[in-house]
Design a protein around this motif. Structure first.
Motif, PDB file in Angstrom:
ATOM      1  N   VAL A 121      19.661  44.981  47.311  1.00 55.36           N
ATOM      2  CA  VAL A 121      20.073  44.771  45.920  1.00 55.36           C
ATOM      3  C   VAL A 121      21.482  45.332  45.721  1.00 55.36           C
ATOM      4  CG1 VAL A 121      19.632  45.480  43.523  1.00 55.36           C
ATOM      5  CG2 VAL A 121      17.756  44.615  44.925  1.00 55.36           C
ATOM      6  N   GLN A 122      21.752  46.531  46.264  1.00 51.72           N
ATOM      7  CA  GLN A 122      23.087  47.138  46.168  1.00 51.72           C
ATOM      8  C   GLN A 122      24.127  46.236  46.828  1.00 51.72           C
ATOM      9  OE1 GLN A 122      22.562  49.439  43.578  1.00 51.72           O
ATOM     10  NE2 GLN A 122      24.410  50.134  44.571  1.00 51.72           N
ATOM     11  N   ARG A 123      23.771  45.686  47.995  1.00 47.97           N
ATOM     12  CA  ARG A 123      24.682  44.793  48.712  1.00 47.97           C
ATOM     13  C   ARG A 123      24.968  43.543  47.886  1.00 47.97           C
ATOM     14  NH1 ARG A 123      25.325  41.234  52.795  1.00 47.97           N
ATOM     15  NH2 ARG A 123      23.207  40.461  52.748  1.00 47.97           N
ATOM     16  N   CYS A 124      23.931  42.980  47.284  1.00 46.25           N
ATOM     17  CA  CYS A 124      24.101  41.792  46.428  1.00 46.25           C
ATOM     18  C   CYS A 124      24.984  42.107  45.225  1.00 46.25           C
ATOM     19  CB  CYS A 124      22.747  41.255  45.962  1.00 46.25           C
ATOM     20  SG  CYS A 124      21.797  40.477  47.278  1.00 46.25           S
ATOM     21  N   LYS A 125      24.781  43.284  44.624  1.00 45.43           N
ATOM     22  CA  LYS A 125      25.608  43.708  43.485  1.00 45.43           C
ATOM     23  C   LYS A 125      27.073  43.810  43.904  1.00 45.43           C
ATOM     24  CE  LYS A 125      24.446  47.158  40.823  1.00 45.43           C
ATOM     25  NZ  LYS A 125      23.894  48.467  40.407  1.00 45.43           N
ATOM     26  N   GLU A 126      27.304  44.385  45.088  1.00 46.66           N
ATOM     27  CA  GLU A 126      28.682  44.531  45.574  1.00 46.66           C
ATOM     28  C   GLU A 126      29.323  43.163  45.813  1.00 46.66           C
ATOM     29  OE1 GLU A 126      31.029  46.206  49.451  1.00 46.66           O
ATOM     30  OE2 GLU A 126      29.281  47.359  48.796  1.00 46.66           O
ATOM     31  N   ILE A 127      28.575  42.241  46.414  1.00 43.67           N
ATOM     32  CA  ILE A 127      29.093  40.890  46.660  1.00 43.67           C
ATOM     33  C   ILE A 127      29.421  40.198  45.343  1.00 43.67           C
ATOM     34  CG2 ILE A 127      28.459  38.565  47.472  1.00 43.67           C
ATOM     35  CD1 ILE A 127      26.948  39.980  49.788  1.00 43.67           C
ATOM     36  N   LEU A 128      28.526  40.304  44.366  1.00 40.67           N
ATOM     37  CA  LEU A 128      28.748  39.688  43.063  1.00 40.67           C
ATOM     38  C   LEU A 128      29.983  40.275  42.381  1.00 40.67           C
ATOM     39  CD1 LEU A 128      27.710  37.623  41.082  1.00 40.67           C
ATOM     40  CD2 LEU A 128      26.202  39.350  40.127  1.00 40.67           C
ATOM     41  N   LYS A 129      30.114  41.605  42.424  1.00 41.07           N
ATOM     42  CA  LYS A 129      31.277  42.274  41.834  1.00 41.07           C
ATOM     43  C   LYS A 129      32.559  41.787  42.509  1.00 41.07           C
ATOM     44  CE  LYS A 129      33.640  46.687  41.662  1.00 41.07           C
ATOM     45  NZ  LYS A 129      34.821  46.080  42.268  1.00 41.07           N
ATOM     46  N   ASN A 130      32.528  41.686  43.835  1.00 39.29           N
ATOM     47  CA  ASN A 130      33.711  41.219  44.573  1.00 39.29           C
ATOM     48  C   ASN A 130      34.047  39.769  44.247  1.00 39.29           C
ATOM     49  OD1 ASN A 130      34.215  43.672  45.857  1.00 39.29           O
ATOM     50  ND2 ASN A 130      32.918  43.173  47.594  1.00 39.29           N
ATOM     51  N   LEU A 131      33.033  38.935  44.077  1.00 43.82           N
ATOM     52  CA  LEU A 131      33.282  37.535  43.705  1.00 43.82           C
ATOM     53  C   LEU A 131      33.897  37.447  42.310  1.00 43.82           C
ATOM     54  CD1 LEU A 131      30.095  35.751  45.075  1.00 43.82           C
ATOM     55  CD2 LEU A 131      32.447  35.386  45.820  1.00 43.82           C
ATOM     56  N   LEU A 132      33.406  38.267  41.390  1.00 40.11           N
ATOM     57  CA  LEU A 132      33.981  38.288  40.041  1.00 40.11           C
ATOM     58  C   LEU A 132      35.423  38.786  40.092  1.00 40.11           C
ATOM     59  CD1 LEU A 132      30.906  39.660  38.073  1.00 40.11           C
ATOM     60  CD2 LEU A 132      31.877  37.364  37.906  1.00 40.11           C
ATOM     61  N   ASP A 133      35.687  39.790  40.937  1.00 45.44           N
ATOM     62  CA  ASP A 133      37.051  40.289  41.106  1.00 45.44           C
ATOM     63  C   ASP A 133      37.976  39.208  41.662  1.00 45.44           C
ATOM     64  OD1 ASP A 133      36.391  42.766  40.117  1.00 45.44           O
ATOM     65  OD2 ASP A 133      36.299  43.758  42.071  1.00 45.44           O
TER      66      ASP A 133
END
Length: 181
Positions: free
Chosen positions: A13-25
């Motif tokens: 879940v943490q990894r998915c959150k990081e990927i999502l944050k990076n995609l938004l960035d």
């Protein structure tokens, strides 16, 4: 057994959150607030952000060439983000107690901010692919940091250079940006 599974789920879940944050960035890169700036400011801010990780891994941080102003046109927060990605990459690659060198130089109307480490290095075949989104040579990470850094550099009329003598020989990544006229 259940605790182990819950731990794995939490990590994913943490990894998915990081990927999502990076995609938004990555999407945010399109919005630039351009101004004349001294590149030493985003360098200092990125260094301040990475300091806890540098200390945690007992890394030695060396700085060179940051004495004179380096004037450029660009978005300070995006440039800081690109530099932070290069620093993060070096911290993750460096051996515990290893060295990271941040150096700056200006040549032919271009500023080069280099981040070198004495860590894992990059195989020749992987150097061409290292800027592709989601490509990573590490066990952790989303594989978006270097592609975001390159996108930011390109939006500023620059690039990111990557160099390594191969696995086990460290790597050098340089953010290259045009100097302001």
């Amino acid at each position: 057994k259940t605790l182990k599974e819950l731990t794995q789920i939490t990590e994913e879940v943490q990894r998915c959150k990081e990927i999502l944050k990076n995609l938004l960035d990555l999407g945010r890169i399109e919005e630039m607030d351009t101004q004349v700036l001294d590149l030493r400011v985003p360098v200092e801010r990125a260094l301040k952000l990475i300091k806890p990780q540098v200390a945690e891994r007992a890394l030695h941080l060396e700085l060179a060439g940051l004495e004179a102003p380096m004037t450029a046109r660009g978005d300070e927060s995006l440039i800081q983000e690109a530099l932070y990605a290069l620093l993060q990459n070096a911290v993750e690659a460096a051996k515990r107690g290893g060295r990271i060198r941040v150096s700056a130089e200006t040549l032919g109307g271009r500023h080069r901010l280099s981040v070198s480490d004495d860590g894992a290095g990059v195989a020749r075949g992987e150097l061409e692919r290292i800027f592709q989104p989601f490509f990573t040579t590490k066990k952790e990470g989303s594989g978006l940091g270097l592609s975001a850094a390159l996108r930011i550099a390109q939006k500023h009329g620059g690039t990111v250079e990557a160099d390594s003598a191969g696995p086990g020989h460290g790597a050098r990544f340089a953010l290259v940006l045009p100097a302001a006229r």
